[in-house]
Design an enzyme around this catalytic site. Structure first.
Site, PDB file in Angstrom:
ATOM      1  N   LYS A 180       0.810  -1.188   0.000  1.00  7.66           N
ATOM      2  CA  LYS A 180       0.000   0.000   0.000  1.00  7.66           C
ATOM      3  C   LYS A 180       0.860   1.262   0.000  1.00  7.66           C
ATOM      4  CE  LYS A 180      -2.782  -2.628   3.205  1.00  7.66           C
ATOM      5  NZ  LYS A 180      -2.504  -3.099   4.543  1.00  7.66           N
ATOM      6  N   GLY A 181       2.074   1.129   0.533  1.00 11.67           N
ATOM      7  CA  GLY A 181       2.890   2.297   0.831  1.00 11.67           C
ATOM      8  C   GLY A 181       3.103   3.269  -0.322  1.00 11.67           C
ATOM      9  N   GLU A 201       8.167   3.276  -5.986  1.00  7.67           N
ATOM     10  CA  GLU A 201       8.377   2.714  -4.648  1.00  7.67           C
ATOM     11  C   GLU A 201       8.354   3.810  -3.589  1.00  7.67           C
ATOM     12  OE1 GLU A 201       8.446   0.154  -2.998  1.00  7.67           O
ATOM     13  OE2 GLU A 201       9.298  -1.562  -4.027  1.00  7.67           O
ATOM     14  N   ASP A 240      15.214  -0.047   0.320  1.00  9.69           N
ATOM     15  CA  ASP A 240      16.001  -0.228   1.536  1.00  9.69           C
ATOM     16  C   ASP A 240      17.091  -1.269   1.262  1.00  9.69           C
ATOM     17  OD1 ASP A 240      16.639   0.038   4.248  1.00  9.69           O
ATOM     18  OD2 ASP A 240      15.221  -1.503   4.859  1.00  9.69           O
ATOM     19  N   PHE A 289      14.505   4.436  10.843  1.00  5.00           N
ATOM     20  CA  PHE A 289      13.185   3.996  10.395  1.00  5.00           C
ATOM     21  C   PHE A 289      12.271   5.213  10.289  1.00  5.00           C
ATOM     22  CE2 PHE A 289       8.989   2.106  10.715  1.00  5.00           C
ATOM     23  CZ  PHE A 289       9.116   1.008   9.894  1.00  5.00           C
ATOM     24  N   VAL A 290      11.597   5.366   9.166  1.00  7.15           N
ATOM     25  CA  VAL A 290      10.782   6.566   8.950  1.00  7.15           C
ATOM     26  C   VAL A 290       9.326   6.219   8.639  1.00  7.15           C
ATOM     27  CG1 VAL A 290      12.711   8.003   8.197  1.00  7.15           C
ATOM     28  CG2 VAL A 290      11.448   6.655   6.504  1.00  7.15           C
ATOM     29  N   ASP A 309       4.637   3.228   6.762  1.00 10.42           N
ATOM     30  CA  ASP A 309       3.912   2.934   7.999  1.00 10.42           C
ATOM     31  C   ASP A 309       4.810   2.358   9.084  1.00 10.42           C
ATOM     32  OD1 ASP A 309       4.170   0.368   6.529  1.00 10.42           O
ATOM     33  OD2 ASP A 309       3.043  -0.401   8.256  1.00 10.42           O
ATOM     34  N   ARG A 335       0.714   6.355   7.689  1.00  2.58           N
ATOM     35  CA  ARG A 335       0.876   6.495   6.239  1.00  2.58           C
ATOM     36  C   ARG A 335       0.380   7.847   5.752  1.00  2.58           C
ATOM     37  NH1 ARG A 335       2.054   1.410   4.099  1.00  2.58           N
ATOM     38  NH2 ARG A 335       1.081  -0.374   5.096  1.00  2.58           N
TER      39      ARG A 335
HETATM   40  P1  IMP Z   1      13.521  -3.676   0.902  1.00  3.79           P
HETATM   41  O1  IMP Z   1      13.016  -4.919   0.219  1.00  3.79           O
HETATM   42  O2  IMP Z   1      14.412  -3.989   2.070  1.00  3.79           O
HETATM   43  O3  IMP Z   1      14.161  -2.671  -0.021  1.00  3.79           O
HETATM   44  O4  IMP Z   1      12.284  -3.036   1.646  1.00  3.79           O
HETATM   45  C1  IMP Z   1      11.347  -2.314   1.057  1.00  3.79           C
HETATM   46  C2  IMP Z   1      10.086  -2.257   1.909  1.00  3.79           C
HETATM   47  O5  IMP Z   1      10.329  -2.299   3.327  1.00  3.79           O
HETATM   48  C3  IMP Z   1       9.436  -0.935   1.668  1.00  3.79           C
HETATM   49  O6  IMP Z   1       8.597  -0.963   0.538  1.00  3.79           O
HETATM   50  C4  IMP Z   1       8.675  -0.694   2.965  1.00  3.79           C
HETATM   51  O7  IMP Z   1       7.412  -1.324   2.902  1.00  3.79           O
HETATM   52  C5  IMP Z   1       9.503  -1.378   4.009  1.00  3.79           C
HETATM   53  N1  IMP Z   1      10.358  -0.400   4.733  1.00  3.79           N
HETATM   54  C6  IMP Z   1      11.708  -0.326   4.672  1.00  3.79           C
HETATM   55  N2  IMP Z   1      12.166   0.693   5.431  1.00  3.79           N
HETATM   56  C7  IMP Z   1      11.085   1.284   5.990  1.00  3.79           C
HETATM   57  C8  IMP Z   1      10.921   2.434   6.882  1.00  3.79           C
HETATM   58  O8  IMP Z   1      11.864   3.128   7.298  1.00  3.79           O
HETATM   59  N3  IMP Z   1       9.633   2.725   7.217  1.00  3.79           N
HETATM   60  C9  IMP Z   1       8.552   2.014   6.776  1.00  3.79           C
HETATM   61  N4  IMP Z   1       8.674   0.955   5.938  1.00  3.79           N
HETATM   62  C10 IMP Z   1       9.925   0.573   5.550  1.00  3.79           C
HETATM   63 MG    MG Z   2       6.393  -0.955   0.655  1.00  4.81          MG
END
Ligand code: IMP
Ligand code: MG
Length: 180
Positions: free
Chosen positions: A46-47, A102, A106, A155-156, A162, A168
């Protein structure tokens, strides 16, 4: 009159004005780059929906949008789970210029999985546009074509991001109080 900051917030990283300004700048770059082509924005539920709609409204060329949902992320940050498509796109992307929108890249696991999956469907081009890019935590390398902000290893929440499904709807990007 500016809105009050929620009490759970420790500090604001990017204000609503800063976020909106950057989104306008990136939308202008995208409009320039994809003029005359068949651009489709794909948001990950959803983000990314908040960022997609804000971005789409500032883009000056005709675009299509579509959505997919994945299941992967547990509430504990860190360990990336196995990524899987929980809701697929409504339509194919063959021959289209696709931007995966996106909220944050991360570790890169989610983005890499989606790039691999979508590239098998014959798009003319495929890129990533992210609101936030947290490069210090990257584990797998993914090409990020457009980013609004690089952020430090905190973490944000806000702008679609969220914590336990909350926050959100904040218009700014913020770090929560450690106790939250
Ligand atoms: P990745 O697969 O590690 O790149 O993670 C991506 C997903 O992790 C993002 O689409 C978010 O849903 C979640 N995520 C990563 N860091 C944060 C954060 O700081 N706040 C909230 N959600 C996060
Ligand atoms: Mg996400």
């Amino acid at each position: 009159m500016s809105k009050p900051i929620a009490p759970e917030i420790d500090h604001v990283l990017f204000t609503e004005e800063e976020v909106n300004r950057r989104i306008r700048e990136v939308a202008a770059e995208i409009s320039e780059r994809y003029r005359g082509r068949d651009l489709k924005l794909i948001a990950v539920l959803k983000g990314s929906v908040f960022f997609l709609t804000a971005l789409a409204r500032e883009i000056e060329i005709p675009i299509k949008i579509d959505f997919l949902a994945i299941s992967s992320f547990s509430n504990k940050r860190g360990a990336p789970g196995i990524v899987r498509i929980a809701k697929d796109l409504d339509e194919g992307i063959e021959g289209e210029d696709v931007l995966l929108v996106e909220d944050i890249v991360d570790t890169g696991f989610t983005a890499r999985y989606l790039l691999q999956t979508l590239s098998g469907r014959g798009p003319n081009s495929l890129g990533i546009c992210t609101l936030l890019d947290r490069t210090p935590r990257r584990i797998v390398q993914v090409p990020v074509e457009f980013r609004c902000f690089e952020i430090p290893d905190r973490f944000v929440v806000g702008c679609g991001l969220d914590y336990k499904q909350l926050y959100r709807n904040l218009g700014y990007v913020a770090v929560l109080h450690p106790s939250s």
